[in-house]
Motif scaffolding. Sequence first.
Motif, PDB file in Angstrom:
ATOM      1  N   ARG A 143      53.018  76.822  63.370  1.00  0.00           N
ATOM      2  CA  ARG A 143      52.518  75.449  63.233  1.00  0.00           C
ATOM      3  C   ARG A 143      52.132  75.156  61.795  1.00  0.00           C
ATOM      4  O   ARG A 143      52.476  74.106  61.244  1.00  0.00           O
ATOM      5  N   VAL A 144      51.420  76.078  61.177  1.00  0.00           N
ATOM      6  CA  VAL A 144      51.011  75.856  59.782  1.00  0.00           C
ATOM      7  C   VAL A 144      52.236  75.773  58.880  1.00  0.00           C
ATOM      8  O   VAL A 144      52.365  74.848  58.068  1.00  0.00           O
ATOM      9  N   ARG A 145      53.154  76.735  59.016  1.00  0.00           N
ATOM     10  CA  ARG A 145      54.382  76.718  58.205  1.00  0.00           C
ATOM     11  C   ARG A 145      55.155  75.427  58.391  1.00  0.00           C
ATOM     12  O   ARG A 145      55.552  74.759  57.432  1.00  0.00           O
ATOM     13  N   GLY A 146      55.396  75.093  59.655  1.00  0.00           N
ATOM     14  CA  GLY A 146      56.221  73.939  59.951  1.00  0.00           C
ATOM     15  C   GLY A 146      55.601  72.629  59.519  1.00  0.00           C
ATOM     16  O   GLY A 146      56.263  71.768  58.930  1.00  0.00           O
ATOM     17  N   HIS A 147      54.320  72.449  59.802  1.00  0.00           N
ATOM     18  CA  HIS A 147      53.669  71.186  59.473  1.00  0.00           C
ATOM     19  C   HIS A 147      53.564  70.978  57.959  1.00  0.00           C
ATOM     20  O   HIS A 147      53.774  69.863  57.463  1.00  0.00           O
ATOM     21  N   LEU A 148      53.253  72.030  57.232  1.00  0.00           N
ATOM     22  CA  LEU A 148      53.180  71.897  55.770  1.00  0.00           C
ATOM     23  C   LEU A 148      54.555  71.588  55.182  1.00  0.00           C
ATOM     24  O   LEU A 148      54.681  70.763  54.265  1.00  0.00           O
ATOM     25  N   ALA A 149      55.586  72.225  55.720  1.00  0.00           N
ATOM     26  CA  ALA A 149      56.944  71.981  55.222  1.00  0.00           C
ATOM     27  C   ALA A 149      57.371  70.546  55.500  1.00  0.00           C
ATOM     28  O   ALA A 149      57.942  69.871  54.635  1.00  0.00           O
ATOM     29  N   VAL A 150      57.105  70.057  56.705  1.00  0.00           N
ATOM     30  CA  VAL A 150      57.474  68.683  57.046  1.00  0.00           C
ATOM     31  C   VAL A 150      56.694  67.687  56.191  1.00  0.00           C
ATOM     32  O   VAL A 150      57.262  66.702  55.695  1.00  0.00           O
ATOM     33  N   ALA A 151      55.411  67.930  56.017  1.00  0.00           N
ATOM     34  CA  ALA A 151      54.603  67.022  55.194  1.00  0.00           C
ATOM     35  C   ALA A 151      55.162  66.915  53.785  1.00  0.00           C
ATOM     36  O   ALA A 151      55.268  65.819  53.210  1.00  0.00           O
ATOM     37  N   ALA A 152      55.553  68.042  53.217  1.00  0.00           N
ATOM     38  CA  ALA A 152      56.094  68.035  51.854  1.00  0.00           C
ATOM     39  C   ALA A 152      57.394  67.235  51.776  1.00  0.00           C
ATOM     40  O   ALA A 152      57.617  66.481  50.809  1.00  0.00           O
ATOM     41  N   GLU A 153      58.245  67.351  52.790  1.00  0.00           N
ATOM     42  CA  GLU A 153      59.517  66.629  52.771  1.00  0.00           C
ATOM     43  C   GLU A 153      59.336  65.146  53.030  1.00  0.00           C
ATOM     44  O   GLU A 153      60.075  64.317  52.482  1.00  0.00           O
TER      45      GLU A 153
ATOM     46  N   MET B 279      52.317  52.625  51.495  1.00  0.00           N
ATOM     47  CA  MET B 279      53.166  53.448  52.344  1.00  0.00           C
ATOM     48  C   MET B 279      52.421  53.826  53.633  1.00  0.00           C
ATOM     49  O   MET B 279      51.219  54.054  53.606  1.00  0.00           O
ATOM     50  N   LYS B 280      53.158  53.889  54.717  1.00  0.00           N
ATOM     51  CA  LYS B 280      52.554  54.181  56.018  1.00  0.00           C
ATOM     52  C   LYS B 280      53.361  55.247  56.752  1.00  0.00           C
ATOM     53  O   LYS B 280      54.588  55.177  56.816  1.00  0.00           O
ATOM     54  N   ILE B 281      52.664  56.223  57.299  1.00  0.00           N
ATOM     55  CA  ILE B 281      53.260  57.295  58.096  1.00  0.00           C
ATOM     56  C   ILE B 281      52.684  57.212  59.502  1.00  0.00           C
ATOM     57  O   ILE B 281      51.458  57.133  59.672  1.00  0.00           O
ATOM     58  N   VAL B 282      53.550  57.240  60.508  1.00  0.00           N
ATOM     59  CA  VAL B 282      53.120  57.186  61.905  1.00  0.00           C
ATOM     60  C   VAL B 282      53.281  58.564  62.535  1.00  0.00           C
ATOM     61  O   VAL B 282      54.320  59.222  62.375  1.00  0.00           O
ATOM     62  N   ILE B 283      52.253  58.991  63.245  1.00  0.00           N
ATOM     63  CA  ILE B 283      52.296  60.236  64.012  1.00  0.00           C
ATOM     64  C   ILE B 283      52.085  59.876  65.480  1.00  0.00           C
ATOM     65  O   ILE B 283      51.020  59.374  65.852  1.00  0.00           O
ATOM     66  N   PRO B 284      53.090  60.091  66.338  1.00  0.00           N
ATOM     67  CA  PRO B 284      52.958  59.734  67.752  1.00  0.00           C
ATOM     68  C   PRO B 284      51.834  60.480  68.458  1.00  0.00           C
ATOM     69  O   PRO B 284      51.404  61.560  68.031  1.00  0.00           O
ATOM     70  N   HIS B 285      51.393  59.897  69.544  1.00  0.00           N
ATOM     71  CA  HIS B 285      50.360  60.505  70.377  1.00  0.00           C
ATOM     72  C   HIS B 285      50.825  61.869  70.886  1.00  0.00           C
ATOM     73  O   HIS B 285      51.977  62.042  71.284  1.00  0.00           O
ATOM     74  N   GLY B 286      49.950  62.843  70.844  1.00  0.00           N
ATOM     75  CA  GLY B 286      50.264  64.173  71.358  1.00  0.00           C
ATOM     76  C   GLY B 286      50.661  65.176  70.300  1.00  0.00           C
ATOM     77  O   GLY B 286      50.693  66.374  70.562  1.00  0.00           O
ATOM     78  N   ILE B 287      50.991  64.692  69.089  1.00  0.00           N
ATOM     79  CA  ILE B 287      51.309  65.613  67.996  1.00  0.00           C
ATOM     80  C   ILE B 287      50.013  65.936  67.254  1.00  0.00           C
ATOM     81  O   ILE B 287      49.382  65.052  66.667  1.00  0.00           O
ATOM     82  N   GLU B 288      49.611  67.193  67.299  1.00  0.00           N
ATOM     83  CA  GLU B 288      48.364  67.610  66.659  1.00  0.00           C
ATOM     84  C   GLU B 288      48.688  68.339  65.361  1.00  0.00           C
ATOM     85  O   GLU B 288      48.934  69.542  65.337  1.00  0.00           O
ATOM     86  N   MET B 289      48.705  67.582  64.278  1.00  0.00           N
ATOM     87  CA  MET B 289      49.014  68.164  62.976  1.00  0.00           C
ATOM     88  C   MET B 289      47.872  69.046  62.497  1.00  0.00           C
ATOM     89  O   MET B 289      46.697  68.731  62.722  1.00  0.00           O
ATOM     90  N   VAL B 290      48.209  70.156  61.827  1.00  0.00           N
ATOM     91  CA  VAL B 290      47.163  70.992  61.253  1.00  0.00           C
ATOM     92  C   VAL B 290      46.500  70.227  60.111  1.00  0.00           C
ATOM     93  O   VAL B 290      47.117  69.380  59.451  1.00  0.00           O
ATOM     94  N   GLU B 291      45.234  70.508  59.881  1.00  0.00           N
ATOM     95  CA  GLU B 291      44.460  69.731  58.918  1.00  0.00           C
ATOM     96  C   GLU B 291      45.038  69.791  57.511  1.00  0.00           C
ATOM     97  O   GLU B 291      44.995  68.810  56.769  1.00  0.00           O
ATOM     98  N   GLU B 292      45.580  70.955  57.138  1.00  0.00           N
ATOM     99  CA  GLU B 292      46.141  71.088  55.788  1.00  0.00           C
ATOM    100  C   GLU B 292      47.289  70.106  55.575  1.00  0.00           C
ATOM    101  O   GLU B 292      47.407  69.477  54.513  1.00  0.00           O
TER     102      GLU B 292
ATOM    103  N   ARG C 182      47.775  62.257  53.976  1.00  0.00           N
ATOM    104  CA  ARG C 182      46.792  61.212  53.672  1.00  0.00           C
ATOM    105  C   ARG C 182      46.595  61.009  52.175  1.00  0.00           C
ATOM    106  O   ARG C 182      46.166  59.944  51.739  1.00  0.00           O
ATOM    107  N   GLY C 183      46.953  62.040  51.408  1.00  0.00           N
ATOM    108  CA  GLY C 183      46.883  61.879  49.961  1.00  0.00           C
ATOM    109  C   GLY C 183      48.034  61.071  49.394  1.00  0.00           C
ATOM    110  O   GLY C 183      47.995  60.630  48.246  1.00  0.00           O
ATOM    111  N   ALA C 184      49.073  60.871  50.227  1.00  0.00           N
ATOM    112  CA  ALA C 184      50.261  60.163  49.748  1.00  0.00           C
ATOM    113  C   ALA C 184      50.469  58.810  50.411  1.00  0.00           C
ATOM    114  O   ALA C 184      51.180  57.955  49.865  1.00  0.00           O
TER     115      ALA C 184
END
Length: 325
Positions: A291-301, A1-14, A20-22
């Motif tokens: 940012r933390v709330r949003g990024h973690l929620a998106v990652a989970a979905e 599986m591959k996930i793409v993150i466009p340039h300029g989006i700075e995801m929080v490390e969590e 990356r675990g998925a």
Amino acid sequence: MKIVIPHGIEMVEEALALLRGAARVTVLPDNSEATLRAEISDANAILMGAKPKLDRSLIESASGLKHIARLGLGVDNIDLQAATEQGVFVTNNPGLTADSVAEFTMALLLGLAKNIPRCDRVVKEGRWEDRSEMIRDNVELSSKTHGIVGLGKIGGRVAVRCKAFGMRVLYFKRNRAPDLERSIGVEYTPFETLIRESDSISLHAPLTAETTNLFDRPQFEAMKRTAFLINQSRGKVVNEGSLIRALRERRIGGYATDVYEDEPPDPKSELFRFKNVVVAPHVGGVTRESRVRGHLAVAAEVIKALRGGIPKNVVNGEVLEGFKV
């Protein structure tokens, strides 16, 4: 599986750690369409900000794509019809930035009412004598009428804050919200009435064919000459040419915005020459907390979708018709 993150989006490390675990995560090194097209061709999910534009040709080139996950609210940079035809979930992230945007809306309103940016410059530039101009121009919000166009999660929170300032709050949306009318004390009114009666107006509607140029010359001519307009929607909800004309002719009291017809905007635009214009670089929903709330929620979905589930907040609901868990 591959996930793409466009340039300029700075995801929080969590959130990055979860992704990356998925799956294999590819962060694009630049914002060129060629790079995006090459990397999305074998991607299963892509995270999206307000940019880049994900058009039909890009979506159709990604045969394995399952999920387009918008980190914010607006999806006007994504071809929803093409995604639906390809069986791709498109989701957004409502509510998680609502408090941040509502607070920023009030900051913009206060910036106009109290001339805060001008006050800051007067002191820093040693123009103390200019304070007399601000004394004449500053206004109170208490007992004034604020109009909200789009009483969703953000608009509702703006209403609560305006009521706390002692303001009367009018709202307009396609479907009335009787629960909020009772709980917050807001008043539903037709769009034209809201424009005529409001001392300040904030925009929180999504960009659609219906809301494009929602504020144009007739609306500016109907507003009070002292009224403020705050745009927290999308730049194209306000016709910028008509806005500049209204400011030039002093038909409105002031304008504040965090969004523009084109981003980044031209710094030489006439819009930025007016003293009664307060601007920001599209950061209204961005705080450390959101940012933390949003990024973690998106990652989970995203992970849920990659594993065969249905993510939350699917915007193109038609795609669900042929989906089986």
